[in-house]
Design an enzyme around this catalytic site. Sequence first.
Site, PDB file in Angstrom:
ATOM      1  N   HIS A  33      42.315  40.884  48.793  1.00 51.02           N
ATOM      2  CA  HIS A  33      42.192  40.485  47.391  1.00 51.02           C
ATOM      3  C   HIS A  33      41.806  39.022  47.198  1.00 51.02           C
ATOM      4  CE1 HIS A  33      42.832  40.588  43.102  1.00 51.02           C
ATOM      5  NE2 HIS A  33      43.774  39.677  43.162  1.00 51.02           N
ATOM      6  N   ASP A  92      40.498  45.688  49.073  1.00 48.59           N
ATOM      7  CA  ASP A  92      41.342  45.081  48.042  1.00 48.59           C
ATOM      8  C   ASP A  92      42.309  46.135  47.501  1.00 48.59           C
ATOM      9  OD1 ASP A  92      42.461  43.869  45.810  1.00 48.59           O
ATOM     10  OD2 ASP A  92      40.606  42.879  45.218  1.00 48.59           O
ATOM     11  N   SER A 142      40.329  37.656  39.918  1.00 55.75           N
ATOM     12  CA  SER A 142      41.412  38.574  39.555  1.00 55.75           C
ATOM     13  C   SER A 142      41.638  38.556  38.047  1.00 55.75           C
ATOM     14  CB  SER A 142      42.670  38.201  40.341  1.00 55.75           C
ATOM     15  OG  SER A 142      43.645  39.208  40.251  1.00 55.75           O
TER      16      SER A 142
END
Length: 385
Positions: free
Chosen positions: A360, A321, A234
């Site tokens: 995610h 995601d 991320s």
Amino acid sequence: MRKRTSSPTAERDCESDLKQRSGCAAAAEGPAEGGQQGPEEPPSMKPFRRWGLLRRMKRLLLLLLLLYVSVPFIVKLFPSIQAKLVFLNFVRFPYFIDLKRPLDQGLNHTHNFYLEPEKRLKIGVWHTVPALMWREAQAQGKHADWYESTFSSAHPVILYLHGNAGTRGGDHRVQLYKVLSDLGYHVVTFDYRGWGDSDGSPSEGGMTSDALFIYDWLKQRTHPTLPVYIWGHSLGTGVATNLVRRLCDRGSPPNALILESPFTNIREEARNHPFSMVYRYLPGFDWFFLDSITANNIRFASDENVNFISCPLLILHAEDDTVVPFHLGKKLFQVASASKSLSGHKVLFVPFPAALAYKHKFIYRSPEIPHILSDFLGVAHPLTP
């Protein structure tokens, strides 16, 4: 004197009149004695009640509209708010965990310690040894010297750079450490300045400097031929590409770079983030929100960095995601595939179907991770349990 007499008809009328009067009296006393409701509200009052409800709803809508219009101006006037929303370092979920005790998170082969990348700046670090080494040497309860000595083994090292919010003790992060440890890797992770129990305040430059310091610390303790891989997730993918670009600029690239759920740059990520959905089509969105991010010197320009990186690159991204949309990871891969600096290096993109529901942060659940890493790195894994 004559007596007056009443006719039967008159008597019946009188009795009927008395009954009607007593019935009315009973009807009037009934609600008080039986606890029943009184007379209904006159129909003429109902429109007034509906009008009062409509006025309250109108006030609420005006308040929400005022709030909606005010937020962009507040963010523009106070750009530090936008920086906090990018880093989310104040969100320390899960709460009430002692980062000094990774054992409490099920990591009984992990050592917690602190390093100082700068004077009077302390950052918290975890070192998880390969699961096999722990079973052979019973790592639980070992001292710092023993953990540091394990870097001389033949087991590769992964430097993990986490994303925003939470700490190095976040559950999905802990689960990934376990997966990688079971595969025979050392896993070293830390909280950037301003996160967890680390000192300081967050900034892109500070996060990158912390990562560079930890990487150099590792290289000083490992054999020159021992592979060191960098794994970012991320927001940590932006830190990872910043770090690897610096390493390549000085002629010492890592053995490989792995990006999990990456974006192209922070402006595109902010534009596609779910939080921006209600403002995305507002005139001046870029000026109000995205320029406020840039004003904080936050760029995380991975799409630029890949043009200066010269090491194998692996990108992992789940199609479902919603935090970092899949198309941003795909776009970064396309830019990397055309990069001259990556020419001659393996560049691989691995998508995970939406049906798997990895979203995610749950790619670590994939049973294909061992095969993906083995194929990408081109070597068999170290001994696994």
